[in-house]
Design a protein around this motif. Structure first.
Motif, PDB file in Angstrom:
ATOM      1  N   LEU A   1       3.235  -4.264   5.299  1.00 56.72           N
ATOM      2  CA  LEU A   1       2.517  -3.210   6.030  1.00 56.72           C
ATOM      3  C   LEU A   1       2.114  -2.085   5.100  1.00 56.72           C
ATOM      4  N   ARG A   2       1.037  -1.387   5.435  1.00 59.06           N
ATOM      5  CA  ARG A   2       0.702  -0.140   4.755  1.00 59.06           C
ATOM      6  C   ARG A   2       1.368   1.010   5.516  1.00 59.06           C
ATOM      7  N   ALA A   3       1.912   1.969   4.783  1.00 56.89           N
ATOM      8  CA  ALA A   3       2.513   3.159   5.395  1.00 56.89           C
ATOM      9  C   ALA A   3       1.418   4.212   5.531  1.00 56.89           C
ATOM     10  N   SER A   4       0.561   4.032   6.535  1.00 59.42           N
ATOM     11  CA  SER A   4      -0.641   4.876   6.642  1.00 59.42           C
ATOM     12  C   SER A   4      -0.318   6.350   6.854  1.00 59.42           C
ATOM     13  N   ALA A   5       0.733   6.646   7.606  1.00 58.78           N
ATOM     14  CA  ALA A   5       1.047   8.062   7.878  1.00 58.78           C
ATOM     15  C   ALA A   5       1.402   8.784   6.584  1.00 58.78           C
ATOM     16  N   THR A   6       2.158   8.116   5.728  1.00 58.19           N
ATOM     17  CA  THR A   6       2.516   8.701   4.433  1.00 58.19           C
ATOM     18  C   THR A   6       1.264   8.891   3.581  1.00 58.19           C
ATOM     19  N   GLU A   7       0.413   7.867   3.573  1.00 58.12           N
ATOM     20  CA  GLU A   7      -0.821   7.950   2.780  1.00 58.12           C
ATOM     21  C   GLU A   7      -1.669   9.139   3.241  1.00 58.12           C
ATOM     22  N   GLU A   8      -1.830   9.262   4.567  1.00 59.12           N
ATOM     23  CA  GLU A   8      -2.663  10.351   5.100  1.00 59.12           C
ATOM     24  C   GLU A   8      -2.065  11.718   4.794  1.00 59.12           C
ATOM     25  N   ALA A   9      -0.724  11.789   4.856  1.00 60.59           N
ATOM     26  CA  ALA A   9      -0.062  13.071   4.612  1.00 60.59           C
ATOM     27  C   ALA A   9      -0.240  13.534   3.173  1.00 60.59           C
ATOM     28  N   LEU A  10      -0.408  12.594   2.262  1.00 58.35           N
ATOM     29  CA  LEU A  10      -0.436  12.962   0.844  1.00 58.35           C
ATOM     30  C   LEU A  10      -1.847  13.055   0.257  1.00 58.35           C
ATOM     31  N   ARG A  11      -2.767  12.311   0.836  1.00 59.32           N
ATOM     32  CA  ARG A  11      -4.123  12.259   0.263  1.00 59.32           C
ATOM     33  C   ARG A  11      -4.756  13.652   0.287  1.00 59.32           C
ATOM     34  N   GLY A  12      -5.282  14.078  -0.865  1.00 58.83           N
ATOM     35  CA  GLY A  12      -5.935  15.379  -0.957  1.00 58.83           C
ATOM     36  C   GLY A  12      -4.974  16.537  -1.170  1.00 58.83           C
TER      37      GLY A  12
ATOM     38  N   ALA B   1       4.110   1.840  -4.364  1.00 57.66           N
ATOM     39  CA  ALA B   1       3.286   3.054  -4.277  1.00 57.66           C
ATOM     40  C   ALA B   1       2.311   3.093  -5.447  1.00 57.66           C
ATOM     41  N   LEU B   2       1.067   3.439  -5.139  1.00 62.59           N
ATOM     42  CA  LEU B   2       0.020   3.622  -6.157  1.00 62.59           C
ATOM     43  C   LEU B   2      -0.585   4.991  -5.925  1.00 62.59           C
ATOM     44  N   VAL B   3      -0.644   5.793  -6.965  1.00 59.07           N
ATOM     45  CA  VAL B   3      -1.164   7.158  -6.811  1.00 59.07           C
ATOM     46  C   VAL B   3      -2.180   7.453  -7.901  1.00 59.07           C
TER      47      VAL B   3
ATOM     48  N   ALA C   1       7.283   7.454   6.220  1.00 55.89           N
ATOM     49  CA  ALA C   1       7.032   6.082   5.738  1.00 55.89           C
ATOM     50  C   ALA C   1       7.284   5.020   6.809  1.00 55.89           C
ATOM     51  N   ALA C   2       8.250   5.264   7.686  1.00 58.68           N
ATOM     52  CA  ALA C   2       8.603   4.224   8.669  1.00 58.68           C
ATOM     53  C   ALA C   2       7.841   4.388   9.983  1.00 58.68           C
TER      54      ALA C   2
END
Lengths: 166, 280
Positions: free
Chosen positions: B219-230, B195-197, B245-246
């Motif tokens: 793989l990238r965990a895109s759903a987690t990324e989208e949920a957290l960004r912003g 994880a990079l934040v 994440a899964a």
């Protein structure tokens, strides 16, 4: 049949030169070609660490290195640990003796070579660092307790230049 | 266990390595540290007809500051990377690879070119959005992390190309975490998470999460990324995002872990890695 390859390796300070099959593993080269059977073969899958030797000063699992990859390298095995001639042991060997860091002894050469790399990187390790540093070596007898004690004692003796503390 | 017969070449220049490799045909393979390839050969799961060793090719090892990041020679050993604290998450992940003996031999170029989804450095490379430089008979090219991993043990590196270096951005301003779950230190990750934040006054400006061993490739965990960004960063928002994440993964089950258990691990480890990346 693959073409054989000449390898020049300095083993325990002695220059050796042999024609080998490319597929010959370093551990088989040491044991079968050079007759240095102190290096053991345990799992043969780079898990157990029994075959650990030093290659240019760094610990490697010699079951996962080809002899041809050691061309030009300096290899040290358990046979090269004790200083020649006077019957003395290397401080790590001394400490394994003193602290009974073995039972059946099968893993011991690999443990000692891995400990040598560990103490070169970290001459004053904590117990946790010793356990972590030896995670590539398996012992099925001791529960590791006396091995860790031995490495701690060897570290102290190598730092002070005095004998192994009891 | 002895590998099948093969021929061996140890060229002393990169050009010679590339020409030997391309003349060697389909069954020729490059040998870097050999800690993925040789075990496969010993099990006879791989039987190359020719091994071209990079061991004597000069200039492929070492870590340099370059273009706001780090250029890491392909033959740089995991042990050297683990000791280079300035590499941040890359150094930390390298320090968790197997054991000292394996880290003394395994290389970053070999690990990424092999592209094992259970490997640690491919995941970090994917999260960091690094770049690989590869050289072949037609010259040099760059391969972005997003283009690198094609399918199981298959990468974008061509059969006659040599990976010469791996570029990792410095990631200034990012916090990081790499969490790995194994039974024994020497095992492949059951699951790993990088994880990079990047936080801006408590708000998540950017986040990248990549998963080890959750599919055929990292793989990238895109759903987690989208949920957290912003979003505002808190243990609650992180926990909520980590629950996803899964999502969209189809991890292979094996002797250590069923697919469901791996999905569980991905969620738990993502939370831990995100917490580490945000100083929690």
């Amino acid at each position: 049949m693959a073409e054989s390859v000449r390898v020049n390796v300095t083993v325990n300070g002695e220059s050796r030169s042999s024609e080998v099959e490319p597929r010959l593993l370093l551990v088989h080269y040491l044991r079968d070609t050079l007759g240095l059977t102190g290096t053991h073969i345990g799992c043969d899958t780079s898990n157990c660490g029994a075959c650990t030797v030093l290659m240019d000063g760094e610990s490697v699992k010699s079951c996962t290195v080809l002899a041809v990859q050691a061309d030009g390298a300096k290899v040290q095995t358990i046979e090269g640990m004790a200083p020649a001639g006077n019957g003395a042991l290397h401080p790590i060997q001394e400490a394994f003796w003193e602290h009974h860091g073995l039972q059946c002894g099968y893993c011991t050469p690999g443990m000692i070579m891995a400990a040598a790399d560990l103490l070169k990187r970290n001459p004053n390790p904590t117990e946790e660092e010793v356990r972590h540093g030896l995670e590539g070596n398996l012992c099925r007898c001791t529960g590791y307790h006396n091995i860790v004690k031995a490495v701690m004692a060897a570290a102290e003796s190598m730092r002070s230049g005095e004998g192994v503390p009891a | 266990m002895i590998p099948a017969n093969f021929d061996y070449a140890a060229p002393e220049s990169l050009d010679e390595a590339i020409s030997t490799l391309s003349q060697g045909g389909d069954d020729a393979k490059l040998l870097a540290g050999g800690h993925s390839l040789l075990p496969l050969m010993k099990l006879r799961l791989a039987a190359p007809s020719l091994l071209v060793s990079l061991g004597k090719v000069p200039g492929l090892s070492g870590i340099e500051r370059s273009n706001g990041g780090f250029s890491i020679g392909a033959m740089t050993r995991h042990a050297e990377i683990a000791d280079a604290e300035e590499l941040g998450v890359t150094a930390h992940a390298a320090s968790l690879i197997a054991d000292q003996q394996v880290r003394n031999r395994g290389t970053i170029g070999g690990s990424i070119a092999h592209g094992d989804s259970a490997g640690d450095l491919p995941t970090v490379f994917l999260a960091a959005e690094g770049t690989v430089t590869a050289q072949g008979p037609n010259g040099e090219r760059q391969i972005q992390a997003t283009e690198m991993f094609k399918s199981f043990l298959t990468t974008a590196v061509g059969p006659d190309e040599v990976v010469t270096s791996v570029y990792m951005p410095a990631l200034d301003g990012y916090g990081w975490g790499y969490e790995k779950f194994v039974r024994r230190s020497e095992d492949w990750a059951m699951v790993g998470v990088c994880a990079l934040v990047k936080s801006n006054g408590g708000t998540c400006e950017d986040v990248r999460v990549a998963l080890t061993h959750m599919g055929a490739t990292p793989l990238r965990a895109s759903a987690t990324e989208e949920a957290l960004r912003g979003q505002s960063l808190s243990p609650e928002s992180i926990a909520q995002a980590a629950e996803q994440a899964a999502e969209g993964t189809n991890p292979p089950g094996d002797v250590n872990a069923t697919p469901d258990y791996k999905k569980h691990l991905a969620r738990v480890l993502t939370k831990r890695a995100l917490m580490a990346a945000t100083g929690g």
